[in-house]
Design an enzyme around this catalytic site. Structure first.
Site, PDB file in Angstrom:
ATOM      1  N   TRP A 100       0.819  -1.219   0.000  1.00 31.07           N
ATOM      2  CA  TRP A 100       0.000   0.000   0.000  1.00 31.07           C
ATOM      3  C   TRP A 100       0.850   1.265   0.000  1.00 31.07           C
ATOM      4  O   TRP A 100       0.537   2.235  -0.682  1.00 31.07           O
ATOM      5  CB  TRP A 100      -0.989   0.000   1.168  1.00 31.07           C
ATOM      6  CG  TRP A 100      -2.096  -0.986   0.970  1.00 31.07           C
ATOM      7  CD1 TRP A 100      -2.361  -2.075   1.741  1.00 31.07           C
ATOM      8  CD2 TRP A 100      -3.081  -0.999  -0.083  1.00 31.07           C
ATOM      9  NE1 TRP A 100      -3.444  -2.765   1.240  1.00 31.07           N
ATOM     10  CE2 TRP A 100      -3.900  -2.130   0.128  1.00 31.07           C
ATOM     11  CE3 TRP A 100      -3.331  -0.174  -1.181  1.00 31.07           C
ATOM     12  CZ2 TRP A 100      -4.970  -2.461  -0.716  1.00 31.07           C
ATOM     13  CZ3 TRP A 100      -4.395  -0.502  -2.019  1.00 31.07           C
ATOM     14  CH2 TRP A 100      -5.194  -1.616  -1.785  1.00 31.07           C
ATOM     15  N   ASP A 169      -1.355   6.379   6.710  1.00 28.52           N
ATOM     16  CA  ASP A 169      -2.474   5.562   6.234  1.00 28.52           C
ATOM     17  C   ASP A 169      -2.773   4.520   7.319  1.00 28.52           C
ATOM     18  O   ASP A 169      -1.959   3.638   7.576  1.00 28.52           O
ATOM     19  CB  ASP A 169      -2.062   4.881   4.914  1.00 28.52           C
ATOM     20  CG  ASP A 169      -3.124   3.906   4.387  1.00 28.52           C
ATOM     21  OD1 ASP A 169      -4.179   3.757   5.033  1.00 28.52           O
ATOM     22  OD2 ASP A 169      -2.872   3.309   3.311  1.00 28.52           O
ATOM     23  N   LYS A 193     -12.301  -1.809   6.455  1.00 29.11           N
ATOM     24  CA  LYS A 193     -11.575  -2.822   7.211  1.00 29.11           C
ATOM     25  C   LYS A 193     -12.087  -2.857   8.657  1.00 29.11           C
ATOM     26  O   LYS A 193     -12.563  -3.861   9.117  1.00 29.11           O
ATOM     27  CB  LYS A 193     -10.073  -2.546   7.194  1.00 29.11           C
ATOM     28  CG  LYS A 193      -9.342  -3.025   5.949  1.00 29.11           C
ATOM     29  CD  LYS A 193      -9.600  -2.214   4.715  1.00 29.11           C
ATOM     30  CE  LYS A 193      -9.030  -2.792   3.462  1.00 29.11           C
ATOM     31  NZ  LYS A 193      -7.923  -2.076   2.868  1.00 29.11           N
TER      32      LYS A 193
HETATM   33  C1  PLP Z   1      -7.463  -1.375   1.703  1.00 27.60           C
HETATM   34  C2  PLP Z   1      -6.366  -0.416   1.872  1.00 27.60           C
HETATM   35  C3  PLP Z   1      -6.208   0.703   1.026  1.00 27.60           C
HETATM   36  C4  PLP Z   1      -7.058   0.927  -0.209  1.00 27.60           C
HETATM   37  O1  PLP Z   1      -8.349   1.171   0.048  1.00 27.60           O
HETATM   38  P1  PLP Z   1      -9.424   1.375  -1.125  1.00 27.60           P
HETATM   39  O2  PLP Z   1     -10.581   1.921  -0.374  1.00 27.60           O
HETATM   40  O3  PLP Z   1      -9.670   0.029  -1.732  1.00 27.60           O
HETATM   41  O4  PLP Z   1      -8.856   2.331  -2.096  1.00 27.60           O
HETATM   42  C5  PLP Z   1      -5.189   1.581   1.295  1.00 27.60           C
HETATM   43  N1  PLP Z   1      -4.345   1.386   2.322  1.00 27.60           N
HETATM   44  C6  PLP Z   1      -4.459   0.324   3.141  1.00 27.60           C
HETATM   45  C7  PLP Z   1      -3.493   0.158   4.255  1.00 27.60           C
HETATM   46  C8  PLP Z   1      -5.464  -0.616   2.938  1.00 27.60           C
HETATM   47  O5  PLP Z   1      -5.567  -1.676   3.751  1.00 27.60           O
END
Ligand code: PLP
Length: 362
Positions: A100, A169, A193
């Site tokens: 990511w 993030d 998540k």
């Molecule tokens: C799932 C995830 C993303 C991407 O999310 P989307 O909503 O699918 O764009 C970005 N960073 C992390 C750490 C993730 O787990």
């Protein structure tokens, strides 16, 4: 009912789903569903503001931070972060620890100069030692991913940046532990998540970092526009925000993010212990101190993984109702995601199955 170990979209608390079900057709005394209400009407406005307030309360967000709800998922924020911040000096530092953060750095490079804090690609799965980081004092911000969902690496410290704003993030571990928000310039997390269904991203931004966007930034991605319009510049995903608010209320009832952290440690340790005591029958490639509490990746039959054994494991797990345990296509093997909504009992079912599977195959 199955046991859902999916990485995202992931399990939601059953209590929340039942509450949503009960209110689905008619919300309160409105005589209509949340989905049908005007996003500028007083009923929805209350849902929207209550959701923001709960986020502020749960994460103890200081007054000099704005909380925004933005669209485009976590990926949308990869672009938004760069467009809103990189123009301040033209460069940004990216700490790449997995898939990511790799994607985020690639996206940011469209809008400015990206400096790789750890220039050499790291061979094993870890958080590189801060002594090896090359931070640029002129960077607009330092970016990292607190929990790499695919590789299963989670920071066990907050990086030091000498006053350069820190951007994180937290898509896959938000609200799973207390966070000292004042150490950050921006925190963002897509909902699907740990905190809701897919379709919205929670963004916490320090006020002095608002208003520096590149002129080409689409209005919908500007921090300043979202802050000014209370995240209702256009039609927000009202139903998703409502469900997220219900998840926040559930977290509060459970005992808040401190409690989520205790439970997350307990659950992940249950699985890591089986791995550690398996004599490498189960193998986790992640450096021990930074193993994720949220996503536990492992191979079966040694470090390289044994395809046939892994297939059999997944089949056996499915037969017991345990789903979405297949590892990400980039890394293979098995991955058990143990987000807030996954219970200790469900984790125990997996632990037990792992022990039995080992015995049967040794
Ligand atoms: C799932 C995830 C993303 C991407 O999310 P989307 O909503 O699918 O764009 C970005 N960073 C992390 C750490 C993730 O787990």
């Amino acid at each position: 009912m199955v046991v859902n170990f999916g990485a995202g979209p992931a399990k939601l608390p059953r209590e929340v789903l039942l509450e949503v079900q009960k209110e689905l057709v008619e919300y309160g005394t409105n005589g209509m569903s949340v989905m049908e209400m005007s996003h500028r009407g007083s009923s929805y406005m209350k849902i929207h503001n209550d959701t923001l307030e709960l986020a502020r309360e749960l994460l103890k967000v200081p007054d000099n931070y704005k909380i925004l709800l933005m669209q485009g998922g976590g990926t949308g924020l990869f672009a938004a972060v760069a467009m809103n911040l990189i123009g301040r000096t033209g460069t940004a530092d990216y700490l790449v620890t997995g898939s990511w953060s790799t994607k985020a750095a690639k996206e940011a490079a469209k809008y400015g100069k990206v400096n790789q804090v750890v220039p050499k690609p790291v061979k094993h799965i870890c958080v590189p030692n801060p002594k090896e980081w090359k931070l640029d004092p002129k960077a607009s911000y330092v970016y990292y991913c607190d929990n790499e969902t695919i590789e299963g690496v989670e920071f066990n410290f907050v990086p030091q940046t000498n006053d350069v704003p820190l951007v994180v993030d937290m898509s896959s571990n938000i609200m799973s532990k207390p966070v000292d928000v004042k150490k950050f310039g921006v925190i963002f997390a897509c909902a699907q998540k740990n905190i809701g269904p897919s379709g919205i991203t929670l963004v916490i931004v320090r006020e002095d970092l608002i208003g520096h966007h590149l002129p080409i930034t689409p209005a919908i991605l500007e921090f300043s526009m979202n802050a000014k319009e209370n995240s209702i510049y256009n039609t927000p995903p009202t139903f998703i925000i409502y469900v997220m608010g219900r998840v926040f209320a559930w977290i509060k009832r459970q005992g808040g993010v401190e409690k989520m952290h205790q439970v997350a440690l307990k659950k992940s340790n249950m699985i890591y212990e089986v791995i550690a005591k398996s004599n490498d029958f189960y193998y986790c490639p992640v450096e021990r101190e930074v193993r994720s509490r949220m996503n536990v990746p492992f191979r079966i039959g040694g470090a390289g993984g044994n395809d046939a054994l892994e297939k059999e494991f997944l089949k056996g797990a499915e037969a017991l109702g345990m789903q979405q345990l297949k590892g990400h296509r980039l890394v293979g093997g098995i991955r058990a995601s143990l987000y807030n909504a996954v219970t200790v009992e469900e984790t125990e079912a997996l632990r037990k199955f792992m022990l039995e599977f080992h015995t049967k195959n040794s």
